[in-house]
Design an enzyme around this catalytic site. Structure first.
Site, PDB file in Angstrom:
ATOM      1  N   PRO A 138      -4.562  -8.267  -4.472  1.00  0.00           N
ATOM      2  CA  PRO A 138      -3.831  -9.541  -4.389  1.00  0.00           C
ATOM      3  C   PRO A 138      -2.347  -9.409  -4.711  1.00  0.00           C
ATOM      4  CG  PRO A 138      -5.918  -9.857  -5.521  1.00  0.00           C
ATOM      5  CD  PRO A 138      -5.754  -8.374  -5.332  1.00  0.00           C
ATOM      6  N   TYR A 139      -1.996  -8.603  -5.717  1.00  0.00           N
ATOM      7  CA  TYR A 139      -0.587  -8.440  -6.058  1.00  0.00           C
ATOM      8  C   TYR A 139       0.174  -7.804  -4.901  1.00  0.00           C
ATOM      9  CZ  TYR A 139       3.635  -6.476  -8.146  1.00  0.00           C
ATOM     10  OH  TYR A 139       4.936  -6.121  -8.397  1.00  0.00           O
ATOM     11  N   ALA A 140      -0.355  -6.699  -4.356  1.00  0.00           N
ATOM     12  CA  ALA A 140       0.314  -6.001  -3.265  1.00  0.00           C
ATOM     13  C   ALA A 140       0.468  -6.904  -2.042  1.00  0.00           C
ATOM     14  CB  ALA A 140      -0.458  -4.735  -2.904  1.00  0.00           C
ATOM     15  N   SER A 142       0.469 -10.182  -1.877  1.00  0.00           N
ATOM     16  CA  SER A 142       1.385 -11.302  -2.111  1.00  0.00           C
ATOM     17  C   SER A 142       2.841 -10.856  -2.125  1.00  0.00           C
ATOM     18  CB  SER A 142       1.038 -12.009  -3.419  1.00  0.00           C
ATOM     19  OG  SER A 142       1.280 -11.185  -4.556  1.00  0.00           O
ATOM     20  N   LYS A 143       3.111  -9.669  -2.659  1.00  0.00           N
ATOM     21  CA  LYS A 143       4.488  -9.180  -2.663  1.00  0.00           C
ATOM     22  C   LYS A 143       4.938  -8.785  -1.251  1.00  0.00           C
ATOM     23  CE  LYS A 143       6.984  -8.580  -5.680  1.00  0.00           C
ATOM     24  NZ  LYS A 143       8.069  -9.466  -6.180  1.00  0.00           N
TER      25      LYS A 143
END
Length: 321
Positions: A138-140, A142-143
């Site tokens: 999710p972090y990757a 979203s960024k």
């Protein structure tokens, strides 16, 4: 210049504010709590109440700014995909919309190499590599989406530039080093596959330098990688990082395949059941601990005049002190 910083109470944001103030710039910082306001005030910025959820509030906060530095982001391991989308993607859209309404000249977005990651090694990667909004992390994901928003917004009315550091570290880090120390102290730490792969790193002072150079010299609509220079063996870096806190890195190791299986199972379980927090080993932690990540910073050297100003030895010494 007159600058506004989002994420000013965070690791990179605080260092950036202090550097801007030292250089004589007028700095305001978005603050969503009294605690955040106290931090940015101590660093020399004027706090502006608000968060990333309302572009009208952001536009008012940005009024009169020449440059907006967008360093706010959700980086914690927990929270679920919706939280990352809300904070990192929708929040960035609001920053762009606010900057446009306020007539800001330039927006510098603090991105990450994680925006390229889906579980593969990154070997001598440069800015030509594609963003991966389809990442299972999710972090990757979203960024990557946030960066797409920023780069697509570049135009005559707003210049946008992205800076991508890798593995930000140094004094004031509230994420990587504390989590490593906690993992060792609770017996959860193990090298994955021996931890002998190469990794790029970026000391927070080198990140701040890159951000300032991007504001001054970056070509509109472009992204730039910055690091500490030559890569280092991941195991060596983490061992030295832990040693600055008086913590000895364990020798325990586990093969990569079981770690991948456990990570996939944990991520699936957490997602389907909507569990709070993060699984014991999440995608980003797995990839950091097991996959090579080396980066070509030639573009930043050539176009921005970037040259790391803080060595790893200096950063380790500062942490020990």
């Amino acid at each position: 210049m007159d600058a506004l910083v989002t994420g000013g109470s965070g690791f990179v944001g605080l260092r950036l504010i202090r550097r801007l103030v030292e250089d004589g710039h007028v700095v305001r910082a978005l603050a969503r709590s009294d605690a955040a306001a106290d931090k940015v005030t101590e660093a020399g910025a004027k706090p502006v109440p608000g968060d990333l959820s309302d572009f009208a509030i952001l536009a008012e906060a940005m009024s009169g700014s020449d440059v907006v530095f967008h360093s706010a982001a959700r980086t914690s391991r927990g929270g679920g995909r919706d939280a990352f989308e809300r904070d990192n993607v929708t929040g960035t859209r609001n920053v762009v919309a606010g900057a446009r309404r306020a007539g800001v000249r330039r927006l510098v977005h603090v991105g990450t190499e994680a925006a390229l990651m889906t579980g593969q090694a990154l070997v001598d990667v440069d800015e030509a590599a594609p963003l991966r909004p389809d990442s299972p992390a999710p972090y990757a994901a979203s960024k990557a989406k946030a960066e797409q928003v920023v780069l697509a917004a570049n135009g005559e009315d707003l210049e946008t530039v992205v800076l991508r550091p890798r593995l930000v570290w140094g004094t004031g880090d509230s994420t990587v080093l504390p989590e490593l120390v906690a993992a060792v102290q609770t017996g959860r730490f193990a090298w994955i596959g021996g931890g002998r792969h190469l990794t790029a790193t970026t000391h927070v002072d080198n990140v701040v330098l890159g951000v300032l150079l991007a504001a001054e010299r970056g070509r509109p609509g472009e992204a730039y990688f910055v690091t500490d220079g030559e890569p280092i063996v991941f195991r060596d870096f983490v061992t030295e990082l832990l040693a600055t806190q008086g913590v000895t890195a364990p020798g325990r190791s586990m093969p990569e395949l079981p770690a991948r299986i456990a990570t996939s199972a944990g991520e699936t379980l957490w997602r389907r059941l909507g569990l709070s927090g993060a699984p014991p080993l999440d995608y980003m932690s797995l990839w950091l601990s097991s996959k090579e990540c080396t980066i070509d910073i030639g573009k930043a050297r050539t176009e921005l005049g970037y040259q790391p100003i803080r060595t790893r030895a200096e950063g380790f010494a500062e942490l020990r002190a």
